[in-house]
Scaffold this active site. Structure first.
Site, short mmCIF file in Angstrom:
data_model
loop_
_atom_site.label_atom_id
_atom_site.label_comp_id
_atom_site.label_asym_id
_atom_site.label_seq_id
_atom_site.Cartn_x
_atom_site.Cartn_y
_atom_site.Cartn_z
N LYS A 122 -7.52 0.56 -22.99
CA LYS A 122 -8.37 0.62 -22.05
C LYS A 122 -9.73 0.68 -22.79
O LYS A 122 -10.64 -0.16 -22.55
CB LYS A 122 -8.03 1.60 -21.01
CG LYS A 122 -6.84 1.47 -20.07
CD LYS A 122 -6.68 2.56 -19.00
CE LYS A 122 -6.56 4.05 -19.67
NZ LYS A 122 -5.42 4.43 -20.63
N ARG A 168 -6.68 8.00 -11.71
CA ARG A 168 -5.44 8.39 -12.20
C ARG A 168 -4.45 8.92 -11.16
O ARG A 168 -3.41 9.16 -11.51
CB ARG A 168 -5.77 9.58 -13.35
CG ARG A 168 -5.63 8.76 -14.62
CD ARG A 168 -5.69 10.11 -15.56
NE ARG A 168 -5.47 9.64 -17.09
CZ ARG A 168 -6.22 9.23 -17.81
NH1 ARG A 168 -7.41 9.03 -17.48
NH2 ARG A 168 -5.74 9.02 -19.10
N ARG A 173 -4.41 6.36 -33.88
CA ARG A 173 -5.68 6.18 -33.30
C ARG A 173 -6.52 7.30 -33.80
O ARG A 173 -6.39 8.81 -34.19
CB ARG A 173 -5.49 6.74 -31.64
CG ARG A 173 -7.02 7.00 -30.85
CD ARG A 173 -7.04 6.74 -29.70
NE ARG A 173 -6.24 7.59 -28.80
CZ ARG A 173 -6.01 7.55 -27.59
NH1 ARG A 173 -6.71 6.54 -26.57
NH2 ARG A 173 -5.25 8.19 -26.85
N ARG A 219 -7.00 13.10 -32.04
CA ARG A 219 -7.17 13.72 -30.97
C ARG A 219 -6.12 14.76 -30.88
O ARG A 219 -4.81 14.27 -31.19
CB ARG A 219 -7.06 12.97 -29.60
CG ARG A 219 -8.45 12.36 -29.17
CD ARG A 219 -8.21 11.37 -28.14
NE ARG A 219 -7.62 11.55 -27.08
CZ ARG A 219 -7.27 10.60 -26.16
NH1 ARG A 219 -8.40 9.67 -25.99
NH2 ARG A 219 -6.77 11.07 -25.05
N ARG A 250 2.27 12.77 -21.46
CA ARG A 250 1.41 12.09 -21.02
C ARG A 250 1.93 10.73 -20.30
O ARG A 250 1.24 10.54 -19.43
CB ARG A 250 0.30 11.72 -21.95
CG ARG A 250 -0.48 12.91 -22.56
CD ARG A 250 -1.44 12.64 -23.74
NE ARG A 250 -2.56 11.66 -23.47
CZ ARG A 250 -2.96 11.09 -24.42
NH1 ARG A 250 -2.48 11.29 -25.71
NH2 ARG A 250 -3.98 10.08 -24.48
P1 ADP Z 1 -6.06 7.86 -22.62
O1 ADP Z 1 -7.27 7.19 -23.56
O2 ADP Z 1 -5.05 8.44 -23.74
O3 ADP Z 1 -5.69 7.26 -21.49
P2 ADP Z 1 -8.23 9.80 -21.56
O4 ADP Z 1 -9.29 9.73 -22.62
O5 ADP Z 1 -8.53 8.81 -20.35
O6 ADP Z 1 -6.69 9.44 -22.36
O7 ADP Z 1 -7.77 11.14 -21.15
C1 ADP Z 1 -7.44 12.20 -21.59
C2 ADP Z 1 -7.22 13.32 -20.99
O8 ADP Z 1 -8.28 13.67 -19.99
C3 ADP Z 1 -5.93 13.14 -19.87
O9 ADP Z 1 -4.80 13.24 -20.46
C4 ADP Z 1 -6.32 14.06 -18.73
O10 ADP Z 1 -5.98 15.43 -19.34
C5 ADP Z 1 -7.76 14.10 -18.75
N1 ADP Z 1 -8.30 13.13 -17.78
C6 ADP Z 1 -8.97 12.03 -18.15
N2 ADP Z 1 -9.43 11.27 -17.07
C7 ADP Z 1 -8.58 11.80 -15.94
C8 ADP Z 1 -8.63 11.79 -14.40
N3 ADP Z 1 -9.28 10.46 -14.09
N4 ADP Z 1 -7.76 12.52 -13.69
C9 ADP Z 1 -7.32 13.79 -14.16
N5 ADP Z 1 -7.36 13.99 -15.64
C10 ADP Z 1 -8.19 13.04 -16.29
P1 ADP Z 2 -6.78 3.94 -24.14
O1 ADP Z 2 -8.25 4.09 -23.71
O2 ADP Z 2 -5.99 3.13 -22.93
O3 ADP Z 2 -6.12 5.03 -24.42
P2 ADP Z 2 -7.42 2.88 -26.63
O4 ADP Z 2 -8.41 1.64 -26.53
O5 ADP Z 2 -8.05 4.29 -27.01
O6 ADP Z 2 -6.48 3.31 -25.20
O7 ADP Z 2 -6.24 2.35 -27.73
C1 ADP Z 2 -5.43 3.37 -28.32
C2 ADP Z 2 -5.07 2.70 -29.83
O8 ADP Z 2 -4.67 1.38 -30.06
C3 ADP Z 2 -6.51 2.97 -30.54
O9 ADP Z 2 -6.31 3.50 -31.81
C4 ADP Z 2 -6.93 1.51 -30.63
O10 ADP Z 2 -7.54 1.13 -31.74
C5 ADP Z 2 -5.48 0.67 -30.69
N1 ADP Z 2 -5.64 -0.41 -29.99
C6 ADP Z 2 -6.34 -0.94 -28.86
N2 ADP Z 2 -5.81 -2.06 -28.13
C7 ADP Z 2 -5.01 -2.50 -29.15
C8 ADP Z 2 -4.17 -3.98 -29.25
N3 ADP Z 2 -4.50 -4.78 -28.21
N4 ADP Z 2 -3.46 -3.94 -30.23
C9 ADP Z 2 -3.18 -2.97 -31.39
N5 ADP Z 2 -4.07 -1.78 -31.07
C10 ADP Z 2 -4.59 -1.54 -30.30
#
Ligand code: ADP
Ligand code: ADP
Ligand code: ZN
Length: 209
Positions: free
Chosen positions: A13, A88, A122, A155, A166
């Site tokens: 995302k 979420r 990541r 992270r 998660r």
């Molecule tokens: P990811 O990119 O792996 O989906 P995020 O960076 O979006 O993770 O979120 C990291 C953490 O921050 C989540 O596991 C949660 O604890 C918290 N968080 C982020 N957005 C929300 C939300 N909309 N509601 C509740 N918790 C959130």
């Molecule tokens: P989210 O915000 O959903 O948690 P991220 O954008 O942080 O996801 O992506 C998670 C990890 O996967 C990062 O290290 C990113 O560089 C990698 N990544 C993202 N999109 C792709 C893809 N299409 N193929 C392979 N790796 C990816």
């Protein structure tokens, strides 16, 4: 356009949002980034959120809803925004519906088996929020942010044990949003297992950009 990006943690995302900012000319809002910033700055919000994030649980709705409302009330969101990681939960989506018109929920489909490799590779910049992957999207210079030359971080919640909780949290609380937005006719799904470039193309096509 007001766009929501749906998808499991690590689905891509944030990576897609960073691209769509340029394409669509609107800002992206990542509640995860805002919360991590609050923790780094030792704010009261950060102190409340930290324990939940470290355990791979969601931060309570009240806290994130308030911070999201404040953020999208800012000037730069007037002509549209991309939400990355919000909503979420169903209550978050209901609150959002009260304050904004959502045009589309773009769902990145990535199975759990693929997620672990995404998380373990990541690397993030705590200063500008940029995200890298040691294999799929490495920085130009090892472990250094391309934008601001800061050292990159792993992270805390990208550890294998936390990734498991998660993913469980995602399936239980966040995945039902596909049905929520599906009922409103707003969901567009794309295959998120392709490479980063291909995922961008699929997203553009789905969004008609
Ligand atoms: P990811 O990119 O792996 O989906 P995020 O960076 O979006 O993770 O979120 C990291 C953490 O921050 C989540 O596991 C949660 O604890 C918290 N968080 C982020 N957005 C929300 C939300 N909309 N509601 C509740 N918790 C959130
Ligand atoms: P989210 O915000 O959903 O948690 P991220 O954008 O942080 O996801 O992506 C998670 C990890 O996967 C990062 O290290 C990113 O560089 C990698 N990544 C993202 N999109 C792709 C893809 N299409 N193929 C392979 N790796 C990816
Ligand atoms: Zn940076």
């Amino acid at each position: 356009m007001n766009l929501i990006l749906l998808g499991a943690p690590g689905a891509g995302k944030g990576t897609l949002a960073a691209y769509l900012i340029e394409k669509m000319g609107v800002p992206s809002v990542s509640t995860g980034n805002i919360l991590r910033e609050a923790i780094a700055n030792n704010t009261p919000l950060g102190a409340k959120a930290k324990q939940f994030m470290d355990a791979g649980q969601l931060v309570p709705d009240r806290l994130v809803i308030d911070l999201l409302k404040d953020r999208i009330a800012e000037d730069d969101c007037k002509n549209g925004f991309i939400l990355d990681g919000f909503p979420r939960t169903i209550p978050q989506a209901e609150e959002l519906d009260k304050i904004a018109n959502i045009d589309c929920a773009l769902s990145l489909e990535v199975p759990d088996e693929v997620i672990e490799g995404r998380m373990t590779g990541r690397r993030v910049c705590l200063k500008c929020g940029a995200t890298y992957h040691i294999v799929a999207n490495p920085p130009k210079q090892e472990n250094t942010c391309d934008n601001c030359a800061e050292p990159l971080h792993i992270r805390k919640d990208d550890k294998a044990e936390v990734v498991k909780s998660r993913l469980a949290t995602y399936h239980e609380q966040t995945e039902p949003l596909k049905e929520y937005y599906g009922k409103q006719g707003k969901v567009k799904s794309i295959d998120g297992t392709q490479g980063i470039e291909e995922t961008k193309r699929l997203a553009e096509k789905a969004l008609g950009l």
